[in-house]
Motif scaffolding. Sequence first.
Motif, PDB file in Angstrom:
ATOM      1  N   UNK A  81       0.821  -1.203   0.000  1.00  0.00           N
ATOM      2  CA  UNK A  81       0.000   0.000   0.000  1.00  0.00           C
ATOM      3  C   UNK A  81       0.857   1.256   0.000  1.00  0.00           C
ATOM      4  N   UNK A  82       0.258   2.333  -0.459  1.00  0.00           N
ATOM      5  CA  UNK A  82       0.895   3.642  -0.407  1.00  0.00           C
ATOM      6  C   UNK A  82      -0.066   4.610   0.274  1.00  0.00           C
ATOM      7  N   UNK A  83       0.496   5.533   1.036  1.00  0.00           N
ATOM      8  CA  UNK A  83      -0.317   6.538   1.715  1.00  0.00           C
ATOM      9  C   UNK A  83      -0.721   7.608   0.708  1.00  0.00           C
ATOM     10  N   UNK A  84      -2.013   7.783   0.523  1.00  0.00           N
ATOM     11  CA  UNK A  84      -2.534   8.765  -0.431  1.00  0.00           C
ATOM     12  C   UNK A  84      -3.280   9.834   0.354  1.00  0.00           C
ATOM     13  N   UNK A  85      -2.763  11.072   0.303  1.00  0.00           N
ATOM     14  CA  UNK A  85      -3.387  12.173   1.050  1.00  0.00           C
ATOM     15  C   UNK A  85      -4.575  12.778   0.308  1.00  0.00           C
ATOM     16  N   UNK A  86      -4.622  12.631  -1.015  1.00  0.00           N
ATOM     17  CA  UNK A  86      -5.759  13.142  -1.770  1.00  0.00           C
ATOM     18  C   UNK A  86      -5.848  14.657  -1.810  1.00  0.00           C
ATOM     19  N   UNK A  87      -4.713  15.315  -2.065  1.00  0.00           N
ATOM     20  CA  UNK A  87      -4.677  16.777  -2.231  1.00  0.00           C
ATOM     21  C   UNK A  87      -4.098  17.117  -3.595  1.00  0.00           C
ATOM     22  N   UNK A  88      -4.521  18.255  -4.148  1.00  0.00           N
ATOM     23  CA  UNK A  88      -4.003  18.757  -5.417  1.00  0.00           C
ATOM     24  C   UNK A  88      -3.642  20.231  -5.257  1.00  0.00           C
ATOM     25  N   UNK A  89      -2.596  20.715  -5.916  1.00  0.00           N
ATOM     26  CA  UNK A  89      -2.149  22.097  -5.707  1.00  0.00           C
ATOM     27  C   UNK A  89      -3.210  23.134  -5.998  1.00  0.00           C
ATOM     28  N   UNK A  90      -3.986  22.915  -7.059  1.00  0.00           N
ATOM     29  CA  UNK A  90      -4.939  23.931  -7.500  1.00  0.00           C
ATOM     30  C   UNK A  90      -6.326  23.767  -6.910  1.00  0.00           C
TER      31      UNK A  90
END
Length: 624
Positions: free
Chosen positions: A320-329
């Motif tokens: 698994x990978x930790x996915x924060x679910x954020x985008x710059x814009x």
Amino acid sequence: MPFLPLDPPSAPGGVDVPRPEYPRPQVVRERWLNLNGTWQFELDRGDSGLERGLRERPLSGSITVPFAPESELSGIGDTDFLEAVWYRREVTVPAEWAAVAGDDTHVLLHFGAVDHDTTVWVDGTEVVRHRGGFSPFTADLHGVAAPGDTVTVVVRARDPREARQARGKQATWYANTHCQYTRTTGIWQTVWLEPVPGAHLRRPRVTPHVASSAFDVVLPLTANRPGHTVTATLTDADGVVATETARADVDLAPALRVVVPEGRVRLWGPGDPHLYGLRVELRDGDGAIVDAVESYAGLRSVAIDGQAVRINGRSVFQRLVLDQGYWPESLMTAPSDAALVRDIELGLEAGFNGARLHQKVFEERFLFHADRLGYLVWGEFGDWGVSGQGTVGHNQQPTASFTTQWLEVLERDHSHPSIIGWCPLNETHQDLHDRMTVLDDVTRGMFLATKLADPSRPVIDASGYAHRVLETDVWDSHSYEQDPERFARQMAGLADGAPYENRREDAAMSVPYRGQPYFVSEYGGIWWNPEAAAAAAGNDTAESWGYGQRVADEEEFHARFRGLTEVLLGDPLMFGYCYTQLTDVFQEQNGVYRFDRSEKLDVARVREVQQQVAAVEEADRAAV
């Protein structure tokens, strides 16, 4: 999968509507109206807008929904604390929706997520209030808005700076720093309308049973009518697989068992994420369709065998990978549906087979794409925001709304086959002592609520720490030790039944380990910024976050990644790991990819390490 019609077009509602796709892909009705786009908007920094008449008058600015006002894509980009915000829009309900049920047509107003305390008025009438920034809610506008009506929708969202509330990674101080990010206030997921009859289907609950090659389909109803029936039809690319019908006039939640014939059984899993189409119909006594929804289902099992977690009866090491679910814009809102797909593709390309969806509840279309692509996920909640509220040993102060929001999340996401486990809390650091605290109550309450809502999946009471439930299905720890040899010594205790556990100095935070399946659900976090590496010895975590001594070059990154990862892959008692993290996020520079999703290192080398057969998988093969 062309037999899955899961994205019907919206009724005409505007030009260039952002995020135009259908927002609820497991419960699809043909008629709907997307309300994303331009709304009137006004900041209310003192939360005095109701007294100042903002509910009744036009607002002073505009915003692009569904993007939060802190984001660039909203057209505002105000990143200061926003105590309250107001939205206003005139909406015309399509007149043709009267064909649904005439005068008994109910118009539902849906909000995917609004942060944090929301009140909605339609033509001056309060239609719903909701607390929580991560879960969906709905207003039934019957008696307020009917097909053909033009009405004014007003939304106030409060996001108080000092309140104890679930925030996830949203910073409680002004600027981004360490692993805290820009806040999200107000509407951040799709807003939409749909028409239904007074007696209609609620969200179906679909539970797969691999052992019996069947799906249990529970169909909650808003009301029962004499002569009504429900029918569930399972399909695949070759047509109808099975159909079952039950009376809908005596049970408020009729239940069907749909058995898949032997020749049509195909399991869902990584590498072969097969989905069946599922159509559910509510019919009246004459056989006419009253309500119908399109859905889908995956035949997948999760089981615990000693310290092994099995998927479809096999040990599938969870990379698994930790996915924060954020985008710059766009912050917590994906800028497009394609961006959701891309994050899954990036994870797969790097050799991960799934993700922890970390410190937020991802929008449902992410889970839809995970279902399609065979990506394993742990469903989580954004519980940070209530720490430091008391003395040591009483510093965590979660509220009752944690449980109410989490139950709404469980209801929304129960039927997604990609979800292989639940984790309602994360890093609830608090010393364990002789007194019961609110943390103990809420941790146990959320664990029991999860097991009651969904006994088919394992539950971690709290990721990493503090484990407060003796019978938690899974145990885990977080370790950001950067030296592979020390990391191996740290993990060696699992073989003797004494795995590594997170502690505060000498103080225990968790109840004793009892032999559950164990994995390291956060590790790595290796800082890497190729442009800054030459001048970046040490670890200035406020400006550029990573764990431990920074690597000097990319070769050192790959050596460290391999060394740490092989410790976990090589442990026959370890069922998985979760690497921190998929992308950089603002000042966090510990992603496999940059914040804009471009590459910053040789991803093929990361993938090569993870493609090694794990010890638990090797043991599984040897036993066959």
